[in-house]
Motif scaffolding. Structure first.
Motif, PDB file in Angstrom:
ATOM      1  N   TYR A 117      15.688  -7.532   4.542  1.00  0.00           N
ATOM      2  CA  TYR A 117      16.092  -6.124   4.626  1.00  0.00           C
ATOM      3  C   TYR A 117      17.238  -5.847   3.648  1.00  0.00           C
ATOM      4  O   TYR A 117      17.288  -4.781   3.021  1.00  0.00           O
ATOM      5  CB  TYR A 117      16.549  -5.776   6.047  1.00  0.00           C
ATOM      6  CG  TYR A 117      15.470  -5.793   7.097  1.00  0.00           C
ATOM      7  CD1 TYR A 117      14.117  -5.761   6.768  1.00  0.00           C
ATOM      8  CD2 TYR A 117      15.800  -5.821   8.451  1.00  0.00           C
ATOM      9  CE1 TYR A 117      13.134  -5.769   7.746  1.00  0.00           C
ATOM     10  CE2 TYR A 117      14.829  -5.819   9.442  1.00  0.00           C
ATOM     11  CZ  TYR A 117      13.501  -5.805   9.073  1.00  0.00           C
ATOM     12  OH  TYR A 117      12.525  -5.817  10.048  1.00  0.00           O
ATOM     13  N   TRP A 151      23.548  -1.829   9.286  1.00  0.00           N
ATOM     14  CA  TRP A 151      22.532  -0.999   8.647  1.00  0.00           C
ATOM     15  C   TRP A 151      23.172  -0.093   7.603  1.00  0.00           C
ATOM     16  O   TRP A 151      24.294   0.386   7.771  1.00  0.00           O
ATOM     17  CB  TRP A 151      21.833  -0.103   9.669  1.00  0.00           C
ATOM     18  CG  TRP A 151      20.924  -0.764  10.646  1.00  0.00           C
ATOM     19  CD1 TRP A 151      21.083  -0.822  11.994  1.00  0.00           C
ATOM     20  CD2 TRP A 151      19.688  -1.452  10.368  1.00  0.00           C
ATOM     21  NE1 TRP A 151      20.045  -1.501  12.584  1.00  0.00           N
ATOM     22  CE2 TRP A 151      19.163  -1.900  11.603  1.00  0.00           C
ATOM     23  CE3 TRP A 151      18.980  -1.743   9.194  1.00  0.00           C
ATOM     24  CZ2 TRP A 151      17.976  -2.607  11.708  1.00  0.00           C
ATOM     25  CZ3 TRP A 151      17.798  -2.447   9.290  1.00  0.00           C
ATOM     26  CH2 TRP A 151      17.304  -2.871  10.522  1.00  0.00           C
ATOM     27  N   ARG A 176      16.032  -5.336   0.266  1.00  0.00           N
ATOM     28  CA  ARG A 176      15.379  -4.023   0.138  1.00  0.00           C
ATOM     29  C   ARG A 176      16.389  -2.879   0.201  1.00  0.00           C
ATOM     30  O   ARG A 176      16.012  -1.707   0.149  1.00  0.00           O
ATOM     31  CB  ARG A 176      14.336  -3.856   1.239  1.00  0.00           C
ATOM     32  CG  ARG A 176      13.128  -4.769   1.082  1.00  0.00           C
ATOM     33  CD  ARG A 176      12.344  -4.893   2.383  1.00  0.00           C
ATOM     34  NE  ARG A 176      11.931  -3.598   2.935  1.00  0.00           N
ATOM     35  CZ  ARG A 176      11.362  -3.464   4.136  1.00  0.00           C
ATOM     36  NH1 ARG A 176      11.162  -4.548   4.897  1.00  0.00           N
ATOM     37  NH2 ARG A 176      11.004  -2.274   4.572  1.00  0.00           N
ATOM     38  N   ALA A 185      18.796   3.733   6.539  1.00  0.00           N
ATOM     39  CA  ALA A 185      17.875   2.946   7.361  1.00  0.00           C
ATOM     40  C   ALA A 185      17.486   3.686   8.629  1.00  0.00           C
ATOM     41  O   ALA A 185      16.482   3.353   9.261  1.00  0.00           O
ATOM     42  CB  ALA A 185      18.500   1.600   7.712  1.00  0.00           C
ATOM     43  N   LEU A 212      11.602  -0.765  12.041  1.00  0.00           N
ATOM     44  CA  LEU A 212      12.383  -1.966  11.739  1.00  0.00           C
ATOM     45  C   LEU A 212      12.759  -2.711  13.014  1.00  0.00           C
ATOM     46  O   LEU A 212      12.634  -3.942  13.094  1.00  0.00           O
ATOM     47  CB  LEU A 212      13.650  -1.588  10.967  1.00  0.00           C
ATOM     48  CG  LEU A 212      13.453  -1.064   9.546  1.00  0.00           C
ATOM     49  CD1 LEU A 212      14.766  -0.514   8.988  1.00  0.00           C
ATOM     50  CD2 LEU A 212      12.915  -2.159   8.630  1.00  0.00           C
ATOM     51  N   LEU A 234      18.393  -2.097   2.770  1.00  0.00           N
ATOM     52  CA  LEU A 234      18.432  -1.448   4.074  1.00  0.00           C
ATOM     53  C   LEU A 234      19.662  -1.809   4.907  1.00  0.00           C
ATOM     54  O   LEU A 234      19.986  -1.105   5.867  1.00  0.00           O
ATOM     55  CB  LEU A 234      17.178  -1.808   4.880  1.00  0.00           C
ATOM     56  CG  LEU A 234      15.852  -1.272   4.333  1.00  0.00           C
ATOM     57  CD1 LEU A 234      14.679  -1.930   5.050  1.00  0.00           C
ATOM     58  CD2 LEU A 234      15.794   0.245   4.487  1.00  0.00           C
ATOM     59  N   CYS A 235      20.329  -2.895   4.537  1.00  0.00           N
ATOM     60  CA  CYS A 235      21.466  -3.333   5.344  1.00  0.00           C
ATOM     61  C   CYS A 235      22.409  -4.177   4.515  1.00  0.00           C
ATOM     62  O   CYS A 235      22.092  -4.590   3.384  1.00  0.00           O
ATOM     63  CB  CYS A 235      20.979  -4.142   6.554  1.00  0.00           C
ATOM     64  SG  CYS A 235      20.267  -5.762   6.123  1.00  0.00           S
TER      65      CYS A 235
END
Length: 398
Positions: free
Chosen positions: A358, A373, A361, A377, A384, A363-364
């Motif tokens: 993640y 996060w 990507r 997100a 997720l 996201l976090c």
């Protein structure tokens, strides 16, 4: 603007702390979208406060017997919810809280919250509630616009709405919050931004819960929708507002600490955070939920039955990993994961690899076991969290 440093402290596993939730079911009017157990009874329903006091005290003592480990907990939050708890008199709550303080080890700095609706907000009651120990107020505003309140089937008086925030500013500076709803038919992004700007123009507002309008089975709104007498929520509008809320609120000085909840730094609702950190809490009252080491329980959704002493003694034990994944990963503050997973080394390894993907990507953030996060997100959070729960649970079951 809020600096990254102000997003601290990191959420850490806490042991030995618990909360108490007390559900009071009566409202002047039950809103069509509401799926909480509540009863619309008008302005002057004759509440038998003595009967409610007896029922609450009997159930609380039963819960303490069923959960003897509660004697070792420190209760640092009490939440009076509903319904509309402020429908009852401050003297009633003074008596209830007095009993609670006699029976439970409540910390000196405990957060004691009460929910109110605008029609119950007046200076006399606010001062009385403060005097009996309530130190946090949350008011279900939902909207400042008459057309939106009408759609939501809210009981409201325009003049009363105008007095709510000034009254809270006077009596509960830095310890009050409000709820707002978005995604109603006919609403625009600009409409909701104006709502936020109006609310945050009050300098002492410290907490905002921003909920998207949902359709819940069994509600009047669902029935009217099925009969094509009401329009459904504006889903595209909800996604748009959901994506903009974090930055709007950040600009206003608020931190997103959960999917729908924002607070000034250090002003999050301690009791709410317990739910997502899986800290134990006792729930008393009709329709109330509780969570203890024995499992989860829920009382019957009947005021009459509750007053007759019908309390649930059935506890259901859920998968502990499932519980953790579906709760903890709703939090948007940085989380020190090790404390929550110290007894789950296999799950931790799989979870770490998943969260690392993640991070790649975008996201976090994940560094030294501390996870957080990214604000965007929130748009994908349901999928997720479900992925986290499913993948790691499969490893744990091997």
């Amino acid at each position: 603007m809020i600096s990254e440093k102000q997003l601290q402290p990191v959420v850490k596993k806490r042991n030995g702390y618990a909360g108490l939730y007390i559900h009071f079911p009566y409202c002047i009017h039950k809103c069509s979208y509401c799926d909480f157990y509540s009863l619309g009874v008008g302005k002057s329903y004759p509440i038998d406060e003595e009967a409610w006091y007896r029922a609450y005290t009997v159930e609380l003592q039963q819960r303490l017997i069923e959960n003897p480990q509660s004697r070792e907990w420190v209760f640092d939050s009490i939440f009076l919810g509903g319904g509309t708890p402020s429908y009852a008199t401050p003297k009633f709550w003074q008596k209830v809280l007095g009993f609670v303080l006699q029976r439970l080890p409540v910390s000196q700095d405990a957060e004691i919250s009460i929910e109110m609706n605008p029609e119950n907000v007046n200076l006399a009651d606010l001062y009385a509630l403060r005097e009996i120990g309530c130190n946090r107020i949350n008011v279900g505003i939902q909207s400042f616009r008459d057309t939106h309140l009408q759609f939501l089937d809210r009981y409201h008086q325009e003049a009363q709405y105008e007095q709510v925030l000034p009254s809270l500013e006077e009596v509960f500076p830095d310890s009050y919050g409000i709820d707002l709803i978005y995604g109603m038919p006919g609403q625009t992004v600009y409409d909701f931004q104006e709502e936020l700007l109006h609310a945050t123009s009050y300098s002492h507002l410290s907490h905002l819960s921003l909920y998207s309008l949902t359709v819940e089975n069994g509600t009047k709104y669902k029935h009217l929708l099925d009969q094509k007498q009401k329009s459904p929520p504006e889903e595209e509008l909800q996604v748009d507002i959901l994506s903009k809320n974090p930055q709007w609120m950040r600009d206003a000085g608020f931190v997103q600490y959960e999917v729908s909840n924002y607070a000034k730094p250090g002003k999050h609702c301690r009791h709410n955070l317990k739910y997502w950190m899986l800290e134990p809490y006792l729930g008393i009252g009709p329709g109330a939920h509780g969570y203890t080491p024995r499992g989860r329980y829920q009382n019957i959704r009947s005021a009459q039955g509750y007053l007759q002493g019908k309390f649930s003694s059935e506890y259901q034990v859920a998968d502990d990993w499932d519980e953790l994944a579906l709760s903890l990963f709703r939090i948007f503050l940085p989380i020190e994961l090790g404390g929550f997973l110290q007894e789950k080394p296999r799950e931790w390894e799989t979870l770490y690899n998943l969260l690392q993907s993640y991070k790649e990507r975008g996201l976090c953030d994940l560094q030294d076991g501390v996870f957080q996060w990214k604000p965007h997100a929130v748009l994908f959070l349901d999928s997720l969290v479900l992925e986290i729960a499913t993948i790691v649970e499969e490893v744990g079951s091997l």
